[in-house]
Design an enzyme around this catalytic site. Structure first.
Site, PDB file in Angstrom:
ATOM      1  N   LEU A 101       1.008  -1.045  -0.038  1.00 24.94           N
ATOM      2  CA  LEU A 101       0.311   0.118   0.078  1.00 24.94           C
ATOM      3  C   LEU A 101       0.601   1.274   0.327  1.00 24.94           C
ATOM      4  O   LEU A 101       1.340   1.313   0.689  1.00 24.94           O
ATOM      5  CB  LEU A 101      -1.210  -0.106   1.416  1.00 24.94           C
ATOM      6  CG  LEU A 101      -2.096  -1.147   1.632  1.00 24.94           C
ATOM      7  CD1 LEU A 101      -2.261  -0.907   2.780  1.00 24.94           C
ATOM      8  CD2 LEU A 101      -2.776  -0.993   0.709  1.00 24.94           C
ATOM      9  N   ASP A 102       0.565   2.089  -0.652  1.00 22.90           N
ATOM     10  CA  ASP A 102       1.105   3.247  -0.604  1.00 22.90           C
ATOM     11  C   ASP A 102       1.170   4.329   0.608  1.00 22.90           C
ATOM     12  O   ASP A 102       0.589   3.515   1.827  1.00 22.90           O
ATOM     13  CB  ASP A 102       0.884   4.786  -1.911  1.00 22.90           C
ATOM     14  CG  ASP A 102       0.695   3.835  -3.601  1.00 22.90           C
ATOM     15  OD1 ASP A 102       1.384   3.022  -3.308  1.00 22.90           O
ATOM     16  OD2 ASP A 102      -0.006   4.865  -3.994  1.00 22.90           O
ATOM     17  N   LYS A 103       2.578   5.144   1.045  1.00 21.32           N
ATOM     18  CA  LYS A 103       2.523   5.694   2.213  1.00 21.32           C
ATOM     19  C   LYS A 103       1.624   6.276   2.670  1.00 21.32           C
ATOM     20  O   LYS A 103       1.431   6.521   3.981  1.00 21.32           O
ATOM     21  CB  LYS A 103       4.071   6.225   2.273  1.00 21.32           C
ATOM     22  CG  LYS A 103       4.150   7.687   3.132  1.00 21.32           C
ATOM     23  CD  LYS A 103       5.382   8.166   2.893  1.00 21.32           C
ATOM     24  CE  LYS A 103       5.789   8.626   4.689  1.00 21.32           C
ATOM     25  NZ  LYS A 103       6.676   9.789   4.410  1.00 21.32           N
ATOM     26  N   HIS A 185       0.561   2.387  -8.760  1.00 22.52           N
ATOM     27  CA  HIS A 185      -0.613   3.449  -7.983  1.00 22.52           C
ATOM     28  C   HIS A 185      -2.221   3.547  -9.066  1.00 22.52           C
ATOM     29  O   HIS A 185      -2.359   4.357  -9.228  1.00 22.52           O
ATOM     30  CB  HIS A 185       0.185   4.952  -8.592  1.00 22.52           C
ATOM     31  CG  HIS A 185       1.127   5.066  -7.761  1.00 22.52           C
ATOM     32  ND1 HIS A 185       1.237   4.808  -6.492  1.00 22.52           N
ATOM     33  CD2 HIS A 185       2.807   6.130  -7.767  1.00 22.52           C
ATOM     34  CE1 HIS A 185       2.686   5.413  -5.125  1.00 22.52           C
ATOM     35  NE2 HIS A 185       2.825   5.464  -6.752  1.00 22.52           N
TER      36      HIS A 185
END
Length: 242
Positions: A101-103, A185
């Site tokens: 998961l993105d930051k 993304h």
């Protein structure tokens, strides 16, 4: 040689305080004999059992983590706090996150040391559902929903696979988006493709696993027996925190 309590921790039986209680309660045997001393040294050939079930240092463990924003999905990072920094009390060796998961993205993240399971869940051929709560910069129109449902061009060789789209009742800027891929993304790029922008993203599910409201951000728990059964994995003792 290794201390008995350390062996139990590394085998996934619980945290240090958990396993001390198990040992004191007479639930642990070494070569068939009950041992109540946590400091007892055991060798590599020792047969160590918890409630009659043999344990191994190669034991597989499975955790569901509620990832908060601001933490990177990695096993280690020289500058950023990682998801494994949140798992320091989790029994088990060689843990890693399944997928990423993105930051700035929150939500469900599976943490395990089972490489075979990770491969099954992440393989593009498996088409595993992943559902996200998406909050957008602008209202989500019916046309945007239709485009997302059909698949959109995000600049890769192929358009995204058809997605499931469900507007959130009472909100014009929120939707539930279910995809079966894990491109870089991807959700953010899908919304950009329909001329909108993601301002908040939270993963709610992955395959049969769902994130419950009671699990607070930054906390984790072991998978339930029912969850492990749905994933096709066997029972493994573990202890959660928070």
């Amino acid at each position: 040689m290794i201390r008995l309590d350390r062996f139990l921790c590394e085998a996934g039986a619980g945290t240090r305080s958990d396993v001390k209680k198990l040992i004191k309660g007479g639930r642990v045997t070494v070569n068939g004999a009950v041992v109540k001393n946590a400091d007892e040294k055991v060798g590599e050939s020792a047969v160590i059992c918890l409630d009659g079930k043999a344990l191994s240092l190669t034991g597989l463990v499975y955790y569901l983590l509620h990832k908060p924003a601001g933490v990177v999905t990695a096993t280690r990072d020289a500058h950023e706090k990682t998801v494994l920094d949140l798992m320091k009390e989790a029994p088990g060796k060689d843990l890693f996150p399944v997928g990423r998961l993105d930051k700035d993205t929150e939500g469900l993240l599976l943490i395990t040391n089972d490489g075979d399971l990770a491969h099954r869940l992440l393989s593009p051929k498996k088409h595993v559902d992943k559902t996200y709560l998406v909050r957008t910069r602008r209202p989500v129109t019916a046309q945007m929903c239709r485009q997302l449902a059909e698949g959109v061009d995000i600049g890769d060789e192929k358009p995204t696979l058809p997605a499931k789209v469900k507007p959130v009742p009472g909100s014009l800027e929120e939707l539930l988006l279910t995809i079966q891929e894990g491109r870089f993304h991807q959700v953010k790029r899908m919304l950009m493709a329909v001329e909108n922008e993601v301002v908040y993203l939270k993963r709610l599910s992955m395959g049969p696993l769902w994130l419950e409201d009671s699990l607070k951000k930054g906390c984790f728990r072991p998978l339930t027996e029912e969850e492990k059964k749905k994933l096709g994995i066997s029972d493994t003792p573990a202890a959660g925190r928070c």
